[in-house]
Design an enzyme around this catalytic site. Sequence first.
Site, mmCIF file in Angstrom:
data_model
loop_
_atom_site.group_PDB
_atom_site.id
_atom_site.type_symbol
_atom_site.label_atom_id
_atom_site.label_comp_id
_atom_site.label_asym_id
_atom_site.label_seq_id
_atom_site.Cartn_x
_atom_site.Cartn_y
_atom_site.Cartn_z
ATOM 1 N N GLU A 1 0.820 -1.214 0.000
ATOM 2 C CA GLU A 1 0.000 0.000 0.000
ATOM 3 C C GLU A 1 0.856 1.268 0.000
ATOM 4 O O GLU A 1 0.530 2.264 -0.656
ATOM 5 C CB GLU A 1 -0.935 0.011 1.217
ATOM 6 C CG GLU A 1 -1.883 1.191 1.274
ATOM 7 C CD GLU A 1 -2.924 1.152 0.161
ATOM 8 O OE1 GLU A 1 -2.877 2.038 -0.707
ATOM 9 O OE2 GLU A 1 -3.759 0.233 0.166
ATOM 10 N N VAL B 1 2.426 3.469 -3.293
ATOM 11 C CA VAL B 1 1.709 4.432 -4.126
ATOM 12 C C VAL B 1 0.891 5.363 -3.257
ATOM 13 O O VAL B 1 0.073 4.917 -2.455
ATOM 14 C CB VAL B 1 0.763 3.722 -5.122
ATOM 15 C CG1 VAL B 1 0.060 4.750 -6.004
ATOM 16 C CG2 VAL B 1 1.517 2.720 -5.969
ATOM 17 N N GLY C 1 1.439 7.298 -0.635
ATOM 18 C CA GLY C 1 1.629 7.464 0.807
ATOM 19 C C GLY C 1 0.513 6.890 1.652
ATOM 20 O O GLY C 1 0.196 5.706 1.592
ATOM 21 N N ASP D 1 9.292 8.818 -10.836
ATOM 22 C CA ASP D 1 8.570 8.372 -9.642
ATOM 23 C C ASP D 1 7.104 8.108 -9.970
ATOM 24 O O ASP D 1 6.550 7.066 -9.621
ATOM 25 C CB ASP D 1 8.709 9.433 -8.544
ATOM 26 C CG ASP D 1 7.892 9.121 -7.311
ATOM 27 O OD1 ASP D 1 8.383 8.382 -6.436
ATOM 28 O OD2 ASP D 1 6.750 9.619 -7.207
ATOM 29 N N LYS E 1 4.724 4.422 -10.098
ATOM 30 C CA LYS E 1 3.416 4.272 -9.444
ATOM 31 C C LYS E 1 2.325 3.975 -10.471
ATOM 32 O O LYS E 1 1.412 3.178 -10.210
ATOM 33 C CB LYS E 1 3.095 5.544 -8.656
ATOM 34 C CG LYS E 1 4.061 5.810 -7.515
ATOM 35 C CD LYS E 1 3.882 7.196 -6.932
ATOM 36 C CE LYS E 1 4.877 7.468 -5.814
ATOM 37 N NZ LYS E 1 4.806 8.846 -5.284
#
Length: 429
Positions: free
Chosen positions: A130, A133, A135, A202, A206
């Site tokens: 979890e 992706v 936070g 980044d 994700k």
Amino acid sequence: MRTRPLKVALLGCGVVGSEVARIMTTHADDLTARIGAPVELAGVAVRRPSKVREGIDPALVTTDATALLKRGDIDVVIEVIGGIEPARTLITTAFENGASVVSANKALLAQDGAALHAAAEQHGLDLYYEAAVAGAIPLVRPMRESLAGDKINRVMGIVNGTTNFILDKMDSTGAGYQEALDEATALGYAEADPTADVEGYDAAAKAAILAGIAFHTRVRLDDVYREGMTEVSAADFASAKRMGCTIKLLAILERAADGESVTARVHPAMIPLSHPLASVREAYNAVFVEAEAAGRLMFYGPGAGGSPTASAVLGDLVAVCRNKLAEATGPGESAYTQLPVSPMGDVVTRYHISLDVADKPGVLAQVATTFAEHGVSIDTVRQQGKDGEASLVVVTHRAPDAALSGTVEALRKLDTVRGVASIMRVEGE
């Protein structure tokens, strides 16, 4: 209630890892009640053992992560090292020694998620991520579990807080890119080397993870089209405001209309101020999911930082520990559709193109003819000229990206076009 504690090995003790350890200690009683058994931090693998880590027993600290995982009594491994190696080898070692894994490693999951899922399944263990992706935002599990009976057709979101902070400052203050980046760096939102964020790497990692979950197919980092946002200018924001839009760096994942393929892309785009993502400010993240039965869902919250990311890690830890007690596993990889990932050229959307042209009769007609020759229909045109120079802003109707690329290449060859100042997609309408 079981009295023997579930033993946890923590790999990495930086900003996120130290916060995970702190919460495990300070909330030990609550975690015990929620899980149904005590949870014990059995070891912490680090690179610099001499560093003082407040609240962590120095006797737990080791530089030999492999030996920690091979002890034989570790139930769950939390991996917050990041990067590809040694994280990949250590996670595989954990599975081989009977430990489930909770990871926050987006880069590794985007590159080798299929192999890691296969290893977890082979050993009858869990792989939860979890925190990889967005936070603290509950997103991966709702998509993997709550929407498991639905069909997701589109995911569009802001999944990088650094770039959203920069673009938000450019929008709200009129600052240029470098000025906004300098402020983000001073406030700790941007790294000393911001390349992974501002060039979209980044967000692309994700996007690969989310696309795999949303469409039940394997999407690797290399499958995601990526553009950074370093070329976004104050002039782009001025144009966006004239259109009633703002600019965001978006991850966009779509199922083709015929259901036979998917696309995954990350790039800056103009979106209408009426769209929910337009109001996402500062370093926050938000993801907009469109499903057939559930309709449109919005997930919003802090997308990075020690405490928010640790919250997601601990949520996974509770779920994995419960599965351990029940001698069961949670959902693994779902890739049954095996849909191909189409190239960016197949994507259909609208475009905002800004051209520097000669200020003389016939230029507009020449430009319009070039668009028509490549099958791109023009929606609006705005022209401003002075002293022999002019700017021409063209907004198109929806067209394939390949057609737009061909148009731009032809425009650059025109004697009357002195430069293509900006190309930006228009999304969310």
